[in-house]
Design a protein around this motif. Sequence first.
Motif, PDB file in Angstrom:
ATOM      1  N   ILE A   1     -10.750  -2.565  -6.658  1.00 33.29           N
ATOM      2  CA  ILE A   1     -11.199  -1.857  -5.363  1.00 33.29           C
ATOM      3  C   ILE A   1     -10.465  -0.545  -5.327  1.00 33.29           C
ATOM      4  O   ILE A   1      -9.562  -0.252  -6.102  1.00 33.29           O
ATOM      5  CB  ILE A   1     -10.912  -2.451  -4.098  1.00 33.29           C
ATOM      6  CG1 ILE A   1      -9.294  -2.932  -4.168  1.00 33.29           C
ATOM      7  CG2 ILE A   1     -11.723  -3.887  -4.120  1.00 33.29           C
ATOM      8  CD1 ILE A   1      -9.134  -3.648  -2.667  1.00 33.29           C
ATOM      9  N   SER A   2     -10.978   0.211  -4.345  1.00 35.89           N
ATOM     10  CA  SER A   2     -10.159   1.607  -3.973  1.00 35.89           C
ATOM     11  C   SER A   2      -9.942   1.501  -2.526  1.00 35.89           C
ATOM     12  O   SER A   2     -10.998   1.388  -1.566  1.00 35.89           O
ATOM     13  CB  SER A   2     -11.186   2.752  -4.348  1.00 35.89           C
ATOM     14  OG  SER A   2     -10.412   4.147  -4.098  1.00 35.89           O
ATOM     15  N   VAL A   3      -8.556   1.901  -2.166  1.00 33.64           N
ATOM     16  CA  VAL A   3      -8.171   1.489  -0.847  1.00 33.64           C
ATOM     17  C   VAL A   3      -7.771   3.206  -0.374  1.00 33.64           C
ATOM     18  O   VAL A   3      -7.123   3.914  -1.113  1.00 33.64           O
ATOM     19  CB  VAL A   3      -6.760   0.836  -0.661  1.00 33.64           C
ATOM     20  CG1 VAL A   3      -6.298   1.026   0.696  1.00 33.64           C
ATOM     21  CG2 VAL A   3      -6.990  -0.517  -1.134  1.00 33.64           C
ATOM     22  N   GLU A   4      -8.683   3.723   0.630  1.00 26.86           N
ATOM     23  CA  GLU A   4      -8.371   4.916   1.375  1.00 26.86           C
ATOM     24  C   GLU A   4      -7.102   4.759   1.876  1.00 26.86           C
ATOM     25  O   GLU A   4      -6.487   4.091   2.179  1.00 26.86           O
ATOM     26  CB  GLU A   4      -9.424   5.082   2.393  1.00 26.86           C
ATOM     27  CG  GLU A   4     -11.015   5.083   2.058  1.00 26.86           C
ATOM     28  CD  GLU A   4     -11.137   6.153   1.004  1.00 26.86           C
ATOM     29  OE1 GLU A   4     -10.800   7.099   1.384  1.00 26.86           O
ATOM     30  OE2 GLU A   4     -11.986   6.001   0.117  1.00 26.86           O
ATOM     31  N   GLU A   5      -6.627   6.157   1.636  1.00 33.55           N
ATOM     32  CA  GLU A   5      -5.182   6.460   2.365  1.00 33.55           C
ATOM     33  C   GLU A   5      -5.054   6.049   3.767  1.00 33.55           C
ATOM     34  O   GLU A   5      -3.958   5.353   3.794  1.00 33.55           O
ATOM     35  CB  GLU A   5      -4.800   7.883   2.193  1.00 33.55           C
ATOM     36  CG  GLU A   5      -3.332   8.184   2.673  1.00 33.55           C
ATOM     37  CD  GLU A   5      -2.835   9.456   2.399  1.00 33.55           C
ATOM     38  OE1 GLU A   5      -1.718  10.041   2.927  1.00 33.55           O
ATOM     39  OE2 GLU A   5      -3.814  10.314   1.344  1.00 33.55           O
ATOM     40  N   ALA A   6      -5.955   6.247   4.468  1.00 32.49           N
ATOM     41  CA  ALA A   6      -5.676   5.861   6.061  1.00 32.49           C
ATOM     42  C   ALA A   6      -5.650   4.307   6.223  1.00 32.49           C
ATOM     43  O   ALA A   6      -4.812   3.832   7.048  1.00 32.49           O
ATOM     44  CB  ALA A   6      -6.812   6.344   6.885  1.00 32.49           C
ATOM     45  N   ASP A   7      -6.524   3.364   5.321  1.00 34.56           N
ATOM     46  CA  ASP A   7      -6.405   2.075   5.404  1.00 34.56           C
ATOM     47  C   ASP A   7      -4.887   1.691   4.869  1.00 34.56           C
ATOM     48  O   ASP A   7      -4.440   0.861   5.240  1.00 34.56           O
ATOM     49  CB  ASP A   7      -7.553   1.398   4.496  1.00 34.56           C
ATOM     50  CG  ASP A   7      -8.856   1.807   5.176  1.00 34.56           C
ATOM     51  OD1 ASP A   7      -8.979   1.709   6.235  1.00 34.56           O
ATOM     52  OD2 ASP A   7     -10.091   1.694   4.494  1.00 34.56           O
TER      53      ASP A   7
END
Length: 139
Positions: free
Chosen positions: A106-112
């Motif tokens: 997966i790819s986790v956004e910086e804000a998340d």
Amino acid sequence: MASLSTTSLSFKAPSIQSTRISQVLRTPSCFQSIAFGRFRSSKSLRLQISCAAKPETVQKVKDIVKEQLALSADTALTGESKFSDLGADSLDTVEIVMALEEKFNISVEEADAQNITTIQAAADLIDDLVLKKPAAEAS
């Protein structure tokens, strides 16, 4: 209390019918809570459904956290375990998120990523991101 991922749906009051709501609630086994509320600024009702991550996702996150923080195998972790309480600094947390991204593809956004402070929060986000992946990517 465990952190829960949340989905909110809004309906205009006259259009709410029990059959429509039951159509939304097709997989009740994951529901931790269901709440109804009314926004002050509108006449619509809000249906809030909260789902906790799968137990196997929580366990995988625990395993990764133990490995990344070099914790002993007998260290007891729960969903409420905070990374900071386990001795993680901001760099450790980034490394945990990177390991989770690799493990779950997966790819986790910086804000998340900045909101991930507990094992449960990480597991909830992972399950949410895995569900949102297009079918071609999921395999």
